[in-house]
Design an enzyme around this catalytic site. Structure first.
Site, short mmCIF file in Angstrom:
data_model
loop_
_atom_site.label_atom_id
_atom_site.label_comp_id
_atom_site.label_asym_id
_atom_site.label_seq_id
_atom_site.Cartn_x
_atom_site.Cartn_y
_atom_site.Cartn_z
N TYR A 126 112.11 99.49 20.04
CA TYR A 126 111.97 100.13 18.73
C TYR A 126 111.82 101.63 18.91
O TYR A 126 110.99 102.10 19.69
CB TYR A 126 110.75 99.58 17.98
CG TYR A 126 110.68 100.09 16.55
CD1 TYR A 126 111.35 99.41 15.54
CD2 TYR A 126 109.99 101.24 16.23
CE1 TYR A 126 111.31 99.87 14.23
CE2 TYR A 126 109.96 101.72 14.93
CZ TYR A 126 110.62 101.03 13.94
OH TYR A 126 110.60 101.50 12.64
N GLN A 189 110.56 94.72 9.22
CA GLN A 189 111.76 93.88 9.24
C GLN A 189 112.53 94.03 10.55
O GLN A 189 113.19 93.09 11.01
CB GLN A 189 112.66 94.19 8.04
CG GLN A 189 113.21 95.59 7.95
CD GLN A 189 112.31 96.52 7.15
OE1 GLN A 189 111.10 96.31 7.06
NE2 GLN A 189 112.91 97.55 6.54
N ASN A 216 104.91 102.94 13.22
CA ASN A 216 103.80 103.13 12.29
C ASN A 216 102.97 101.86 12.17
O ASN A 216 103.18 100.87 12.89
CB ASN A 216 104.32 103.59 10.92
CG ASN A 216 105.27 102.58 10.28
OD1 ASN A 216 105.25 101.40 10.64
ND2 ASN A 216 106.09 103.03 9.36
N THR A 239 99.22 108.92 17.46
CA THR A 239 99.17 109.62 18.74
C THR A 239 97.88 110.43 18.86
O THR A 239 97.25 110.80 17.86
CB THR A 239 100.39 110.54 18.90
OG1 THR A 239 100.44 111.03 20.24
CG2 THR A 239 100.34 111.72 17.93
N GLN A 261 100.27 117.95 19.26
CA GLN A 261 100.10 116.53 18.93
C GLN A 261 99.83 116.35 17.44
O GLN A 261 100.28 115.37 16.84
CB GLN A 261 98.96 115.93 19.75
CG GLN A 261 99.31 115.78 21.22
CD GLN A 261 100.60 115.03 21.44
OE1 GLN A 261 101.61 115.59 21.85
NE2 GLN A 261 100.61 113.73 21.17
N HIS A 264 102.78 115.57 15.04
CA HIS A 264 103.41 114.25 14.92
C HIS A 264 103.15 113.60 13.57
O HIS A 264 104.05 113.01 12.97
CB HIS A 264 102.89 113.32 16.02
CG HIS A 264 103.57 113.49 17.33
ND1 HIS A 264 104.83 113.01 17.58
CD2 HIS A 264 103.15 114.05 18.48
CE1 HIS A 264 105.17 113.29 18.83
NE2 HIS A 264 104.17 113.92 19.40
N GLU A 330 95.19 108.62 24.83
CA GLU A 330 96.61 108.40 25.13
C GLU A 330 97.09 109.49 26.09
O GLU A 330 97.69 109.22 27.13
CB GLU A 330 97.41 108.44 23.83
CG GLU A 330 98.91 108.30 24.03
CD GLU A 330 99.69 108.55 22.75
OE1 GLU A 330 100.85 108.15 22.69
OE2 GLU A 330 99.14 109.19 21.81
N HIS A 331 96.85 110.75 25.73
CA HIS A 331 97.18 111.90 26.58
C HIS A 331 95.88 112.66 26.86
O HIS A 331 95.15 112.99 25.94
CB HIS A 331 98.13 112.89 25.87
CG HIS A 331 99.34 112.25 25.28
ND1 HIS A 331 99.41 111.87 23.95
CD2 HIS A 331 100.55 111.95 25.82
CE1 HIS A 331 100.61 111.36 23.71
NE2 HIS A 331 101.31 111.39 24.82
N ASP A 364 106.27 114.50 27.06
CA ASP A 364 107.03 113.92 25.96
C ASP A 364 108.52 113.91 26.25
O ASP A 364 109.25 113.07 25.71
CB ASP A 364 106.78 114.70 24.66
CG ASP A 364 105.42 114.38 24.04
OD1 ASP A 364 104.85 113.33 24.38
OD2 ASP A 364 104.95 115.18 23.22
N GLU A 418 86.33 68.06 40.35
CA GLU A 418 86.71 68.37 38.96
C GLU A 418 87.02 67.10 38.16
O GLU A 418 87.47 67.20 37.02
CB GLU A 418 87.90 69.32 38.94
CG GLU A 418 87.57 70.70 39.53
CD GLU A 418 88.70 71.71 39.37
OE1 GLU A 418 89.81 71.32 38.97
OE2 GLU A 418 88.44 72.89 39.64
N HIS A 423 95.14 64.30 40.66
CA HIS A 423 95.59 65.47 41.42
C HIS A 423 95.54 65.18 42.91
O HIS A 423 96.47 65.49 43.66
CB HIS A 423 94.69 66.68 41.11
CG HIS A 423 94.98 67.35 39.80
ND1 HIS A 423 94.90 66.69 38.60
CD2 HIS A 423 95.36 68.62 39.52
CE1 HIS A 423 95.20 67.52 37.62
NE2 HIS A 423 95.49 68.71 38.16
#
Length: 433
Positions: A126, A189, A216, A239, A261, A264, A330-331, A364, A418, A423
């Site tokens: 995506y 979707q 998003n 971000t 940043q 964004h 994140e950064h 980036d 067990e 087994h």
């Protein structure tokens, strides 16, 4: 402009005090559920209806024609082409070095366990296209998948009003990377389309095994709903950048990086952690000057003044390291004396940018690293996108008659402990017991 949080002298857990964007994915999940279920049940028809309702675009065809991808590449501005090619080359070099080797461990005579690494068969990537469009995200998603050896790659990105196609630079990046399966679909979707596929329209879309890429809150919510049906990389939020700086930092650099940043998204987080009140004063003055001159002034202002952004005052760099580890950015930029030594002590960050000449914007685009990174504190337990994201570890266990006999009694003892005697029986039967 930035809120202030004074942690000097505090012994409280910083996680309770640090700023975060207000983002309720659980509420969004229930809101996108009908769209996801409709796509599952009705395929392409539901995708078209959702795209018209949410994006205001009537799609003529969900899959982008090959001619449109080729035309986008042919019309690419020379400077952008050169930049994308350099970004691809650097990212490919880094991500090819992340591939893993098959390893065989010998456990006695005739017993081996081989660790193999196999690529995911088909992935859906995506690429956002809302307030900004990101051809760089095509590079960051596609290159590690290709480095891992993924055979089937589908890219999807929201259609633009007027053309009904993804942004032309996004299409061009796909062309440069040799990706020809591209869809003009965005939002929840798009995630449902990748997860469930559709067959009520030609060309059909086969479902994928894994979905990666930022988006998003609606994209994140749909990924949460599809988790389990497919693998996902992470639930990405807005971000964020954190900068750990001392009085040696250049306030112009710090301010510019905070703004970069904030550009964004209004929900983007910009956090400065420092023990220096002198630096704080200088950065605040620089922010006032630089924000007034930036293109997306309102968006930047909304982000910098939001609850998710702040200046955090600490006693010293020791406390600063505890704060940034608790935040799990994140950064994370380290703008201090001896920044490499400080950076090597950090334990929680998606990516760490060391020193004055390694800004986040380098990462980036052209650092060679990946910019699809964990947000919202998830760096405390998760990694960013890499070649390994697209690899699955599969073990081959191969024992001979004698090697199995060597451990047979241990298998039987543990199976009895067990209360799973069948087994043990599966081993004993091989030796006539």
């Amino acid at each position: 402009m930035l809120n202030r949080i004074d942690l000097r002298g505090s012994t409280e857990d910083p996680r309770r005090l640090l700023p975060r964007a207000a983002l309720d994915v659980s509420v969004a999940t229930e809101q996108v559920r009908p769209t996801v279920e409709a796509v599952h049940e009705h395929g392409a028809k539901a995708i078209r209806e959702a795209t018209h309702r949410f994006d205001g675009v009537e799609l003529r065809q969900l899959r982008v024609p090959a001619a449109a991808i080729a035309a986008a590449e042919a019309g690419l501005e020379p400077a952008v082409r050169a930049a994308l090619l350099e970004s691809i080359a650097r990212a490919r070099k880094v991500h090819l070095d992340q591939t893993r080797q098959e390893v065989t461990t010998v456990l006695g005579q005739g017993g081996t366990v081989t660790q193999r690494w196999l690529p995911v068969a088909r992935v859906g990537l995506y690429v956002p296209g809302g307030l900004a469009v990101y051809p760089s995200s095509v590079v960051m998603n596609v290159v590690p998948a290709q480095a891992a050896g993924v055979a089937s790659i589908a890219v999807t990105s929201p259609p633009q009003k007027g053309t009904g196609l993804p942004n032309v630079n996004i299409l061009a990046a796909c062309a440069l990377l040799g990706v020809d399966e591209v869809y003009a679909v965005g939002g929840a979707q798009a995630i449902a389309m990748l997860g469930y596929g559709f067959s009520d329209e030609e060309p059909a879309c086969a479902p994928v095994d894994m979905i990666t890429g930022p988006g998003n809150v609606w994209v994140t919510a749909a990924k949460r709903l599809l988790r389990g049906t497919v693998g996902i990389d992470a639930e990405a939020g807005p971000t964020e950048i954190a900068i750990l700086a001392d009085d040696s930092a250049d306030p112009r650099h710090v301010a510019a990086d905070l703004i970069s940043q904030a550009e964004h998204d209004p929900l983007a987080a910009s956090v400065l952690v420092t023990p220096s009140t002198e630096l704080v004063a200088a950065v605040e003055a620089e922010l006032a000057r630089q924000v007034a001159a930036t293109k997306h002034q309102q968006r930047v202002t909304d982000a910098l003044t939001g609850v998710q952004s702040a200046i955090v005052l600490v006693d010293d760099l020791e406390q600063g390291l505890r704060v940034v580890d608790a935040y799990g950015a994140e950064h994370l930029e380290i703008q201090t004396r001896d920044p490499r030594t400080v950076a090597e002590r950090v334990r929680s960050a998606g990516a760490i940018f060391v020193g004055a000449w390694s800004p986040v914007s380098l990462g980036d685009y052209c650092a060679g690293s990946n910019h699809v990174l964990p947000t919202g504190g998830c760096a405390r337990h998760s990694s960013g996108l890499s070649t390994q994201t697209f690899l699955r570890g599969v073990q081959l266990i191969e024992y001979s008659h004698d090697a199995l006999r060597e451990v047979a009694d241990h298998v039987v003892a543990l199976s009895d402990a067990e209360d799973l005697p069948a087994h043990g029986a599966a081993v004993k039967v091989r030796f006539g017991k």
